[in-house]
Design an enzyme around this catalytic site. Structure first.
Site, PDB file in Angstrom:
ATOM      1  N   PRO A   1      14.570  14.940   9.793  1.00 37.55           N
ATOM      2  CA  PRO A   1      15.600  14.048   9.249  1.00 37.55           C
ATOM      3  C   PRO A   1      15.149  12.595   9.245  1.00 37.55           C
ATOM      4  O   PRO A   1      14.429  12.158  10.151  1.00 37.55           O
ATOM      5  CB  PRO A   1      16.788  14.262  10.190  1.00 37.55           C
ATOM      6  CG  PRO A   1      16.181  14.750  11.470  1.00 37.55           C
ATOM      7  CD  PRO A   1      14.956  15.531  11.080  1.00 37.55           C
ATOM      8  N   ARG A   2      15.582  11.876   8.227  1.00 34.76           N
ATOM      9  CA  ARG A   2      15.237  10.451   8.132  1.00 34.76           C
ATOM     10  C   ARG A   2      15.790   9.674   9.317  1.00 34.76           C
ATOM     11  O   ARG A   2      15.184   8.715   9.778  1.00 34.76           O
ATOM     12  CB  ARG A   2      15.782   9.894   6.810  1.00 34.76           C
ATOM     13  CG  ARG A   2      15.534   8.414   6.588  1.00 34.76           C
ATOM     14  CD  ARG A   2      14.055   8.109   6.473  1.00 34.76           C
ATOM     15  NE  ARG A   2      13.835   6.691   6.215  1.00 34.76           N
ATOM     16  CZ  ARG A   2      13.847   5.757   7.158  1.00 34.76           C
ATOM     17  NH1 ARG A   2      14.072   6.083   8.421  1.00 34.76           N
ATOM     18  NH2 ARG A   2      13.631   4.488   6.849  1.00 34.76           N
TER      19      ARG A   2
ATOM     20  N   GLU B   1       8.965   0.388   4.739  1.00 28.16           N
ATOM     21  CA  GLU B   1       8.407  -0.931   4.435  1.00 28.16           C
ATOM     22  C   GLU B   1       7.386  -1.349   5.485  1.00 28.16           C
ATOM     23  O   GLU B   1       6.342  -1.920   5.171  1.00 28.16           O
ATOM     24  CB  GLU B   1       9.522  -1.984   4.344  1.00 28.16           C
ATOM     25  CG  GLU B   1      10.418  -1.847   3.133  1.00 28.16           C
ATOM     26  CD  GLU B   1      11.598  -0.916   3.397  1.00 28.16           C
ATOM     27  OE1 GLU B   1      11.556  -0.158   4.389  1.00 28.16           O
ATOM     28  OE2 GLU B   1      12.556  -0.936   2.590  1.00 28.16           O
TER      29      GLU B   1
ATOM     30  N   GLY C   1       8.001   8.413  14.536  1.00 27.10           N
ATOM     31  CA  GLY C   1       6.576   8.089  14.502  1.00 27.10           C
ATOM     32  C   GLY C   1       5.649   9.282  14.558  1.00 27.10           C
ATOM     33  O   GLY C   1       4.456   9.116  14.822  1.00 27.10           O
TER      34      GLY C   1
ATOM     35  N   GLU D   1       2.548   9.857   1.181  1.00 25.40           N
ATOM     36  CA  GLU D   1       2.172  10.290   2.534  1.00 25.40           C
ATOM     37  C   GLU D   1       1.863  11.783   2.565  1.00 25.40           C
ATOM     38  O   GLU D   1       0.764  12.170   3.006  1.00 25.40           O
ATOM     39  CB  GLU D   1       3.280   9.929   3.525  1.00 25.40           C
ATOM     40  CG  GLU D   1       3.332   8.462   3.881  1.00 25.40           C
ATOM     41  CD  GLU D   1       4.439   8.144   4.870  1.00 25.40           C
ATOM     42  OE1 GLU D   1       4.457   7.024   5.388  1.00 25.40           O
ATOM     43  OE2 GLU D   1       5.293   9.023   5.118  1.00 25.40           O
TER      44      GLU D   1
END
EC number: 2.4.99.12
Length: 439
Positions: free
Chosen positions: A270-271, A68, A312, A341
């Site tokens: 990984p998230r 978000e 990031g 993305e």
């Protein structure tokens, strides 16, 4: 549920929140122990300000997590060009770090207060936002009631409504109408999302498209990119990105299945990077050699898995490959991850079947040939093998994906147009009032 029952349920929720307020510290301590809270800034979760409020108009933008937050960066920059101060709140440590890296001093960052009346009231009394803009799908009843009590316009941007959430709200339609009618404007991602918000009582509702299609390119450290490309050399690569529990194991299974046929490097991102020790242990049990980005490990010819366990740096990981599997879609029915993305950077995109959170984007990408849906691990392995060994097919997918994302742009302009009645008066006021710290 009748209207009277809905009002009673909302009053009960708010009352329970007041009672639970003294216990909230224990909840935050538990989250801090799991690395999900910033210990030094815990007071912000109780509504205490960690910065001075500037004079003049202020727009509050809330973006819960990294996805978000990335979707609203371009919107934040446009608002700042109008000289309107922006208070940006997030709900996770990772999203706060990304906000600091991408926006820095352009915004005032705070953590979102807990949805408890004392915390929300304290937050709003101090910051006094002129407009509250919430990204995507979070609904916080106490916050919505407190905003309405202060006559602060509530706007939902890039709004989406999953199948599961819509089904739940429809079972309690009176409650839904009581809450969604408090919204001053909904700017929805798709026609389906817009219809669902209307059905639940929101008005007015406009459709803009997905702001993620207008997101700024993911940044990359060029020196690190060059270094890793040199280490990888001529090896084929594919990436499993934004993976959830179980999907790293699936990626390892794919790697092992293809290792005899291809000299490939598998990149796993990984998230939630805090799971990386657990993931590495699983990979080592399978006799796979692992290099971790967080340790600065070099990628050698013997490396099987490059574990992207930093925050990031998705722009780095995606530029090390041109084939990406987007996670949260294969072994968990939680809605998928953003395919735009990887497609925009130049990756052929694979995904599991659970993509409801990005249904519109996947429909367009699949229809145009920029993405493929795989039903299970076996089909994923076959798709990865085919695309790694068929350059023409992979390049066609890449071209189709980039063209599709380009065609999907325009959501930012549409969102700004929809926001004009709320933003233009603030822009005029900002030009007329000198700004300095008020408190």
């Amino acid at each position: 549920m009748s209207n009277a029952m809905a009002r009673l349920a909302l009053m009960t929720y708010r009352g329970l929140g007041v009672c639970a307020y003294p216990l909230a510290s224990f909840y935050l301590l538990w989250r801090t122990a799991k690395g999900k809270e910033d210990r030094k800034r815990k007071a912000e979760r109780f509504g205490y300000a960690g910065a001075a409020r500037p004079q003049g108009p202020l727009i509050w933008i809330h973006a819960a997590s990294v996805g978000e937050m990335l979707s609203v960066i371009a919107l934040v920059r446009e608002l700042r060009r109008l000289d309107i101060a922006v208070l940006l709140t997030t709900g996770t440590v990772t999203s706060a770090q990304v906000a600091a890296e991408r926006l820095g001093a352009d915004v005032i960052h705070q953590y979102m207060p807990l949805d408890l009346k004392p915390a929300v009231g304290r937050f709003l009394d101090y910051w006094r936002p002129d407009v509250a803009v919430m990204a995507e799908s979070e609904i916080w009843p106490t916050t919505m009631v407190e905003l309405q009590a202060r006559h602060i316009a509530q706007v939902r941007v890039n709004a989406r409504m999953s199948d599961r959430s819509f089904g739940r709200w429809m079972r309690y339609q009176s409650m839904a109408e009581l809450l969604f009618s408090k919204l001053s404007l909904v700017v929805a991602q798709s026609d389906i999302d817009g219809e669902r918000y209307r059905d639940l009582g929101a008005w007015p509702v406009v459709v803009s498209g997905n702001l993620k299609g207008d997101a700024e390119p993911l940044p990359v450290n060029q020196a690190e990119l060059t270094r890793y490309r040199q280490q990888i050399g001529s090896r084929k690569t594919w990436a499993a990105i934004s993976t959830f529990d179980g999907e790293e194991k699936a990626a390892a299974m794919v790697h092992r299945a293809l290792k005899a046929h291809n000299d490939q490097l598998t990149i796993i991102v990984p998230r939630h990077p805090e799971r990386s020790d657990e993931i590495e242990a699983m990979l080592l049990e399978k006799d796979l050699k692992v290099a971790r980005r967080s340790r600065g490990d070099a990628i050698t010819p013997e490396t099987d898995i490059f574990l992207g366990d930093t925050i990031g740096e998705m722009g780095l990981y995606l530029r090390l490959t041109d084939l990406a599997f987007a996670g949260r879609s294969l072994l968990t029915e939680t809605g998928g991850q953003n395919p735009m993305e990887p497609a925009s950077i130049g990756c052929a995109v694979l995904s599991g079947p659970h993509v409801e959170n990005f249904r519109d984007a996947y429909q367009k990408l699949v229809r145009n040939g920029g993405a493929r849906i795989v039903k299970d691990v076996e089909v994923l392995a076959k798709a990865v093998h085919y695309l790694l060994t068929n350059d023409i097919a992979r390049l066609r997918m890449i071209d189709a994906g980039q063209a599709t994302v380009q065609d999907m742009r325009g959501a930012l302009s549409a969102t700004l147009r929809a926001l004009e009645p709320h933003v233009n008066p603030l822009a005029m006021k900002a030009r007329l009032e000198p700004r300095a710290a008020a408190q």
